[in-house]
Design a protein around this motif. Structure first.
Motif, PDB file in Angstrom:
ATOM      1  N   GLN A 112       4.679   9.589 -13.258  1.00  0.00           N
ATOM      2  CA  GLN A 112       4.580   8.214 -13.012  1.00  0.00           C
ATOM      3  C   GLN A 112       3.975   7.500 -11.859  1.00  0.00           C
ATOM      4  N   VAL A 113       3.803   8.322 -10.828  1.00  0.00           N
ATOM      5  CA  VAL A 113       3.508   7.902  -9.405  1.00  0.00           C
ATOM      6  C   VAL A 113       1.835   7.630  -9.434  1.00  0.00           C
ATOM      7  N   GLU A 114       1.327   8.981 -10.234  1.00  0.00           N
ATOM      8  CA  GLU A 114      -0.010   9.065 -10.269  1.00  0.00           C
ATOM      9  C   GLU A 114      -0.718   8.511 -11.451  1.00  0.00           C
ATOM     10  N   GLN A 115      -0.305   8.372 -12.616  1.00  0.00           N
ATOM     11  CA  GLN A 115      -0.865   7.900 -13.691  1.00  0.00           C
ATOM     12  C   GLN A 115      -0.261   6.826 -14.215  1.00  0.00           C
ATOM     13  N   THR A 116       0.999   6.452 -14.282  1.00  0.00           N
ATOM     14  CA  THR A 116       1.459   5.118 -15.146  1.00  0.00           C
ATOM     15  C   THR A 116       1.319   3.902 -13.941  1.00  0.00           C
ATOM     16  N   LEU A 117       2.020   4.436 -12.619  1.00  0.00           N
ATOM     17  CA  LEU A 117       1.870   3.086 -11.633  1.00  0.00           C
ATOM     18  C   LEU A 117       0.383   2.640 -11.506  1.00  0.00           C
ATOM     19  N   PRO A 118      -0.504   3.430 -11.322  1.00  0.00           N
ATOM     20  CA  PRO A 118      -1.907   2.757 -11.151  1.00  0.00           C
ATOM     21  C   PRO A 118      -2.456   2.153 -12.390  1.00  0.00           C
ATOM     22  N   CYS A 119      -2.117   2.712 -13.476  1.00  0.00           N
ATOM     23  CA  CYS A 119      -2.456   1.966 -14.948  1.00  0.00           C
ATOM     24  C   CYS A 119      -1.965   0.724 -14.835  1.00  0.00           C
ATOM     25  N   VAL A 120      -0.340   0.478 -14.739  1.00  0.00           N
ATOM     26  CA  VAL A 120       0.317  -0.654 -14.929  1.00  0.00           C
ATOM     27  C   VAL A 120      -0.257  -1.850 -13.601  1.00  0.00           C
ATOM     28  N   GLU A 121      -0.428  -1.216 -12.553  1.00  0.00           N
ATOM     29  CA  GLU A 121      -1.132  -2.323 -11.556  1.00  0.00           C
ATOM     30  C   GLU A 121      -2.427  -2.697 -11.880  1.00  0.00           C
ATOM     31  N   GLU A 122      -3.365  -1.788 -12.479  1.00  0.00           N
ATOM     32  CA  GLU A 122      -4.489  -1.995 -12.973  1.00  0.00           C
ATOM     33  C   GLU A 122      -4.487  -3.275 -13.854  1.00  0.00           C
ATOM     34  N   ARG A 123      -3.591  -3.534 -14.378  1.00  0.00           N
ATOM     35  CA  ARG A 123      -3.477  -4.395 -15.666  1.00  0.00           C
ATOM     36  C   ARG A 123      -2.513  -5.614 -14.976  1.00  0.00           C
ATOM     37  N   GLY A 124      -2.403  -5.875 -13.571  1.00  0.00           N
ATOM     38  CA  GLY A 124      -2.048  -6.969 -13.116  1.00  0.00           C
ATOM     39  C   GLY A 124      -0.436  -6.938 -12.881  1.00  0.00           C
ATOM     40  N   TYR A 125       0.398  -6.134 -13.312  1.00  0.00           N
ATOM     41  CA  TYR A 125       1.661  -5.971 -13.024  1.00  0.00           C
ATOM     42  C   TYR A 125       2.210  -5.579 -11.797  1.00  0.00           C
ATOM     43  N   GLU A 126       3.299  -5.937 -11.202  1.00  0.00           N
ATOM     44  CA  GLU A 126       3.858  -5.274 -10.199  1.00  0.00           C
ATOM     45  C   GLU A 126       5.129  -4.538 -10.450  1.00  0.00           C
ATOM     46  N   ALA A 127       4.907  -3.271 -10.016  1.00  0.00           N
ATOM     47  CA  ALA A 127       6.308  -2.341 -10.446  1.00  0.00           C
ATOM     48  C   ALA A 127       6.975  -1.796  -9.306  1.00  0.00           C
ATOM     49  N   GLU A 153      10.171  -1.335 -14.877  1.00  0.00           N
ATOM     50  CA  GLU A 153      10.156  -2.216 -13.896  1.00  0.00           C
ATOM     51  C   GLU A 153       9.387  -3.607 -14.202  1.00  0.00           C
ATOM     52  N   VAL A 154       8.501  -3.509 -15.034  1.00  0.00           N
ATOM     53  CA  VAL A 154       7.716  -4.880 -15.659  1.00  0.00           C
ATOM     54  C   VAL A 154       8.060  -5.565 -16.795  1.00  0.00           C
ATOM     55  N   ILE A 155       9.418  -5.018 -17.510  1.00  0.00           N
ATOM     56  CA  ILE A 155       9.735  -5.629 -18.620  1.00  0.00           C
ATOM     57  C   ILE A 155       9.981  -7.052 -18.549  1.00  0.00           C
ATOM     58  N   GLY A 156      10.442  -7.724 -17.618  1.00  0.00           N
ATOM     59  CA  GLY A 156      10.300  -9.039 -17.550  1.00  0.00           C
ATOM     60  C   GLY A 156       9.334  -9.939 -17.074  1.00  0.00           C
ATOM     61  N   PHE A 163       4.312  -5.810 -23.797  1.00  0.00           N
ATOM     62  CA  PHE A 163       4.839  -4.715 -23.330  1.00  0.00           C
ATOM     63  C   PHE A 163       4.382  -3.293 -24.108  1.00  0.00           C
ATOM     64  N   ARG A 164       4.480  -3.583 -25.559  1.00  0.00           N
ATOM     65  CA  ARG A 164       4.054  -2.472 -26.506  1.00  0.00           C
ATOM     66  C   ARG A 164       2.641  -1.983 -26.214  1.00  0.00           C
ATOM     67  N   GLU A 165       1.630  -2.851 -25.968  1.00  0.00           N
ATOM     68  CA  GLU A 165       0.512  -2.360 -25.671  1.00  0.00           C
ATOM     69  C   GLU A 165       0.373  -1.677 -24.284  1.00  0.00           C
TER      70      GLU A 165
END
Length: 182
Positions: A112-127, A153-156, A163-165
């Motif tokens: 989650q720290v090395e893969q998911t978090l950077p991926c989420v942030e690259e798409r403009g979300y704040e986790a 953390e980004v559901i809202g 979100f599904r994407e």
């Protein structure tokens, strides 16, 4: 990650425990013989085939990550019994419904720290900032639920479709063969 991690002994759950977590809403659960245990990757396909044998058609919906079932409302009880029968006949292998071990929690946290978090942030979300690994493991060992998950953390911050994407593009867990060693 050379932190001192808390020691914990996760509880062991049985097949009956796993079945009881689903709300089958049946007056009595029949005895059902296990045909075979299944893994996560085959679960949708096996249950859809089993339900077809029981007279109910379903289709995997990649958008929602679940199965769409169609049947007349008056068939709800029969559908519920069929679902229980299929779940009991083809239960998940026990490793998939046990609480995570400390080793698995370290894998999930790292993913989650090395893969998911950077991926989420690259798409403009704040986790938000991840907790320490020690805090993450301690929280889970006390509650058996994750303390932090970048996707949660980004559901809202997004609509259901986006979100599904995001879940598809930025998986929150490592691949099952890594996490469960299968």
């Amino acid at each position: 990650m050379d932190e001192e991690l808390p020691e914990w002994e996760p509880p062991v759950f049985t097949r009956e425990d796993w079945l009881s977590w689903s709300n089958y809403d049946l007056d009595e659960l029949p005895e059902v013989a296990v045909i075979r245990e299944i893994n996560l990757e085959e679960q949708e396909e096996v249950i859809i085939a089993c339900m077809a044998d029981q007279g109910f058609s379903g289709e995997y919906d990649a958008q929602s990550g679940g199965t769409r079932w169609s049947y007349p409302t008056e068939q709800q009880d029969a559908f519920t019994l069929a679902m229980y029968t299929c779940d009991a006949s083809y239960p998940l292998a026990p490793e998939y419904y046990q609480p995570y071990s400390t080793e698995q929690l370290v894998q999930i946290y790292s993913w989650q720290v090395e893969q998911t978090l950077p991926c989420v942030e690259e798409r403009g979300y704040e986790a938000g900032e991840p907790p320490t690994l020690t805090a993450y493991v301690e929280w889970y060992s006390e509650r058996m639920t994750p303390m932090w998950d970048p996707l949660r953390e980004v559901i809202g911050q997004t609509d259901d479709q986006s979100f599904r994407e995001l879940e598809q593009d930025c998986p929150g867990l490592p691949p099952a063969d890594q996490l469960y060693g299968s």
